[in-house]
Motif scaffolding. Sequence first.
Motif, PDB file in Angstrom:
ATOM      1  N   ILE A  57      88.487 -50.295 -32.208  1.00 48.30           N
ATOM      2  CA  ILE A  57      88.593 -50.031 -30.771  1.00 48.30           C
ATOM      3  C   ILE A  57      90.023 -49.709 -30.350  1.00 48.30           C
ATOM      4  CG2 ILE A  57      88.246 -51.006 -28.467  1.00 48.30           C
ATOM      5  CD1 ILE A  57      86.003 -52.752 -29.731  1.00 48.30           C
ATOM      6  N   ASP A  58      90.981 -50.519 -30.770  1.00 49.56           N
ATOM      7  CA  ASP A  58      92.368 -50.353 -30.321  1.00 49.56           C
ATOM      8  C   ASP A  58      93.136 -49.323 -31.148  1.00 49.56           C
ATOM      9  OD1 ASP A  58      91.906 -52.354 -28.399  1.00 49.56           O
ATOM     10  OD2 ASP A  58      92.378 -53.922 -29.856  1.00 49.56           O
ATOM     11  N   GLU A  59      92.952 -49.366 -32.464  1.00 45.53           N
ATOM     12  CA  GLU A  59      93.693 -48.444 -33.324  1.00 45.53           C
ATOM     13  C   GLU A  59      92.921 -47.160 -33.625  1.00 45.53           C
ATOM     14  OE1 GLU A  59      94.838 -50.575 -36.808  1.00 45.53           O
ATOM     15  OE2 GLU A  59      96.367 -51.765 -35.748  1.00 45.53           O
ATOM     16  N   ASN A  60      91.658 -47.142 -33.268  1.00 46.18           N
ATOM     17  CA  ASN A  60      90.799 -45.963 -33.483  1.00 46.18           C
ATOM     18  C   ASN A  60      90.866 -45.479 -34.932  1.00 46.18           C
ATOM     19  OD1 ASN A  60      88.939 -43.959 -32.813  1.00 46.18           O
ATOM     20  ND2 ASN A  60      90.516 -42.512 -32.104  1.00 46.18           N
ATOM     21  N   CYS A  61      90.719 -46.398 -35.853  1.00 47.64           N
ATOM     22  CA  CYS A  61      90.833 -46.057 -37.271  1.00 47.64           C
ATOM     23  C   CYS A  61      89.712 -45.149 -37.749  1.00 47.64           C
ATOM     24  CB  CYS A  61      90.876 -47.337 -38.118  1.00 47.64           C
ATOM     25  SG  CYS A  61      89.299 -48.204 -38.249  1.00 47.64           S
ATOM     26  N   LEU A  62      88.601 -45.070 -36.991  1.00 44.07           N
ATOM     27  CA  LEU A  62      87.490 -44.222 -37.396  1.00 44.07           C
ATOM     28  C   LEU A  62      87.508 -42.868 -36.689  1.00 44.07           C
ATOM     29  CD1 LEU A  62      84.625 -46.884 -37.583  1.00 44.07           C
ATOM     30  CD2 LEU A  62      86.181 -46.097 -39.368  1.00 44.07           C
ATOM     31  N   GLY A  63      88.540 -42.633 -35.881  1.00 42.20           N
ATOM     32  CA  GLY A  63      88.734 -41.325 -35.267  1.00 42.20           C
ATOM     33  C   GLY A  63      87.691 -40.938 -34.243  1.00 42.20           C
ATOM     34  N   LYS A  64      87.250 -41.879 -33.414  1.00 40.72           N
ATOM     35  CA  LYS A  64      86.270 -41.593 -32.364  1.00 40.72           C
ATOM     36  C   LYS A  64      86.968 -41.043 -31.124  1.00 40.72           C
ATOM     37  CE  LYS A  64      83.044 -43.055 -35.047  1.00 40.72           C
ATOM     38  NZ  LYS A  64      82.098 -42.106 -35.661  1.00 40.72           N
ATOM     39  N   ARG A  65      86.244 -40.256 -30.347  1.00 38.60           N
ATOM     40  CA  ARG A  65      86.863 -39.499 -29.259  1.00 38.60           C
ATOM     41  C   ARG A  65      87.179 -40.330 -28.027  1.00 38.60           C
ATOM     42  NH1 ARG A  65      83.683 -33.651 -29.030  1.00 38.60           N
ATOM     43  NH2 ARG A  65      84.304 -32.930 -31.130  1.00 38.60           N
TER      44      ARG A  65
END
Length: 267
Positions: A57-65
């Motif tokens: 959620i915070d680091e967006n490690c999965l690259g979500k928009r």
Amino acid sequence: MTEVTGTPKSTRANFGFGLDQAGSHNARTMMLDELTSLFQCVSNPNSEKTDYAHAIIDENCLGKRSEKTRKITFRHLASLYGLDQSLVLFRVLRYFWERDEAGRAQLALLACYARDSILRATAPFILDLPVGTTIEREATEEFIESVMPERFSKATLKSTAQNINGTWTRSGHLQGRTRKQRTLVEATVGSISYALLLSYLSGYRGSALFHTPYIKLLDCSFDKAIERAEEASRRGWIIFKRIGDVMEVQFPNLITAEEMEWVREQS
């Protein structure tokens, strides 16, 4: 493939099994790519659930928009896998994930099967197909509707069937795009070990551990499962003892003292 278990539901929930009628497959597949990326980002196997949430959620490690998509992704991954070290089901998934790269898709399938009711419901349909049989999404829709009548709208039923077929494709049980064909998977030492643990936590003992729904998920014969268990024992992952037809499997490196108390209580 009905799962018979002597383990109380409350104890199984403590282990991490999903026992309600909910499931994530009406919205997602088993999300193998996301799980793989998440474990690469959160490399410490002892990480807490909050660490996984922070990474997604915070680091967006999965690259979500968007933040909303990131939160939804975390929710579905947590539903499918637990993402919680206090749950033996997830903790041992991560243990074998680090040691058996070839078996990762099978490990993920086993965890999802233990937690997702929709996937469990479709297992007999897929696993009982003769090798080489071709199926389409509509056949999966019909089966889901037959075992869960009027549970889904027409649109949700379609997407659920697509997701289910997608999961069984990623696990290796199906291949192809629109028209999928039943194939066999080759069980690994890690996946058999994990299947034995899940069977043990479900109340199976002795030779019955090698005739459970979890072993069947791996398209594995009794003799091949025995071979894999012997190899796992040599590697120190589990303890497997056999004298003739008498067998015993123990998991001293995988189950905590508190969890063993729960196991003893169920016995």
